[in-house]
Design a protein around this motif. Sequence first.
Motif, PDB file in Angstrom:
ATOM      1  N   ARG A 106       0.857  -1.182   0.000  1.00 47.43           N
ATOM      2  CA  ARG A 106       0.000   0.000   0.000  1.00 47.43           C
ATOM      3  C   ARG A 106       0.892   1.231   0.000  1.00 47.43           C
ATOM      4  O   ARG A 106       2.034   1.175   0.473  1.00 47.43           O
ATOM      5  N   LEU A 107       0.372   2.324  -0.514  1.00 47.75           N
ATOM      6  CA  LEU A 107       1.182   3.514  -0.714  1.00 47.75           C
ATOM      7  C   LEU A 107       0.592   4.698   0.039  1.00 47.75           C
ATOM      8  O   LEU A 107      -0.626   4.881   0.073  1.00 47.75           O
ATOM      9  N   ALA A 108       1.465   5.507   0.626  1.00 42.15           N
ATOM     10  CA  ALA A 108       1.027   6.700   1.346  1.00 42.15           C
ATOM     11  C   ALA A 108       2.026   7.825   1.135  1.00 42.15           C
ATOM     12  O   ALA A 108       3.210   7.578   0.872  1.00 42.15           O
ATOM     13  N   ILE A 109       1.544   9.029   1.266  1.00 41.08           N
ATOM     14  CA  ILE A 109       2.404  10.214   1.272  1.00 41.08           C
ATOM     15  C   ILE A 109       2.362  10.811   2.669  1.00 41.08           C
ATOM     16  O   ILE A 109       1.296  10.907   3.288  1.00 41.08           O
ATOM     17  N   CYS A 110       3.529  11.221   3.149  1.00 39.13           N
ATOM     18  CA  CYS A 110       3.617  11.943   4.417  1.00 39.13           C
ATOM     19  C   CYS A 110       4.550  13.127   4.188  1.00 39.13           C
ATOM     20  O   CYS A 110       5.773  12.957   4.101  1.00 39.13           O
ATOM     21  N   THR A 111       3.982  14.302   4.067  1.00 37.62           N
ATOM     22  CA  THR A 111       4.735  15.512   3.761  1.00 37.62           C
ATOM     23  C   THR A 111       4.448  16.578   4.813  1.00 37.62           C
ATOM     24  O   THR A 111       3.400  16.552   5.465  1.00 37.62           O
ATOM     25  N   ASN A 112       5.365  17.513   4.961  1.00 37.26           N
ATOM     26  CA  ASN A 112       5.118  18.661   5.830  1.00 37.26           C
ATOM     27  C   ASN A 112       4.507  19.827   5.063  1.00 37.26           C
ATOM     28  O   ASN A 112       4.232  20.876   5.641  1.00 37.26           O
ATOM     29  N   LYS A 113       4.278  19.647   3.783  1.00 39.70           N
ATOM     30  CA  LYS A 113       3.552  20.641   2.985  1.00 39.70           C
ATOM     31  C   LYS A 113       2.113  20.698   3.490  1.00 39.70           C
ATOM     32  O   LYS A 113       1.555  19.682   3.912  1.00 39.70           O
ATOM     33  N   SER A 114       1.491  21.848   3.443  1.00 38.52           N
ATOM     34  CA  SER A 114       0.117  21.986   3.927  1.00 38.52           C
ATOM     35  C   SER A 114      -0.859  21.246   3.019  1.00 38.52           C
ATOM     36  O   SER A 114      -0.584  21.017   1.834  1.00 38.52           O
ATOM     37  N   THR A 115      -1.998  20.880   3.571  1.00 37.16           N
ATOM     38  CA  THR A 115      -3.054  20.247   2.768  1.00 37.16           C
ATOM     39  C   THR A 115      -3.465  21.150   1.623  1.00 37.16           C
ATOM     40  O   THR A 115      -3.727  20.686   0.498  1.00 37.16           O
TER      41      THR A 115
END
Length: 221
Positions: A106-115
């Motif tokens: 399964r794939l996910a993104i975890c970024t500190n960029k705002s929604t």
Amino acid sequence: MSVAVFDLDGTLVASLEDLVASLNAVLESEGCVPVEPSSMRGHVGFGARVLIQKGLEANGRPWTAPDIEARLPRFLDHYERTFTTHTRPFEGALAALDRLRSNGWRLAICTNKSTRLTLPLLEELDLRDLFDAVVAGDTFENAKPHGEPVLGAIQLAGGTVQGSVMIGDTRTDIDAARAAGIPAIAVTFGYSPVPVAELGADGVIGHFDQLDAALSGLSSP
């Protein structure tokens, strides 16, 4: 179910040019000299506020925290209008995502960029539907390097902590993986201000073609 958790800027997408273009739009509106993208490469991972700060310093302009906050809306407005002018997935990224999916990840993104910026960017690049979960910097109370958003991404993707992995380009990503209790793979083509070999990742890749082998190596003795 194992989850491959990806950072966004500097890991999945090359966004340096568009981010610096927005910085330069702010600088030039104040009579400052634009900066070269290469000079800002090591600062991108720390967010828009740091970019603005470094742009002012490059022009010999003094600044305070309120000064940075006052310029932030202009930066964000420009970036929202232009954020896919040059930004594209890194070479091999899409093929690597397809291979992972085919192999049961399964794939996910975890970024500190705002929604506010993350979701439209993914939509514009036709990436959103490739991921089971997208966690931005404001999704949870804490952002990376705290482990909460990484664990949240794994949970939202329907996966388990055991067997999951973080792929990122800076110490922020590696520290977040450590805090979440999962291994981390660092990419050399991102925006780390120091050599990624110094980050203590469990694996290092210089191209997405190397990701499969790096993941396999995580389970090796």
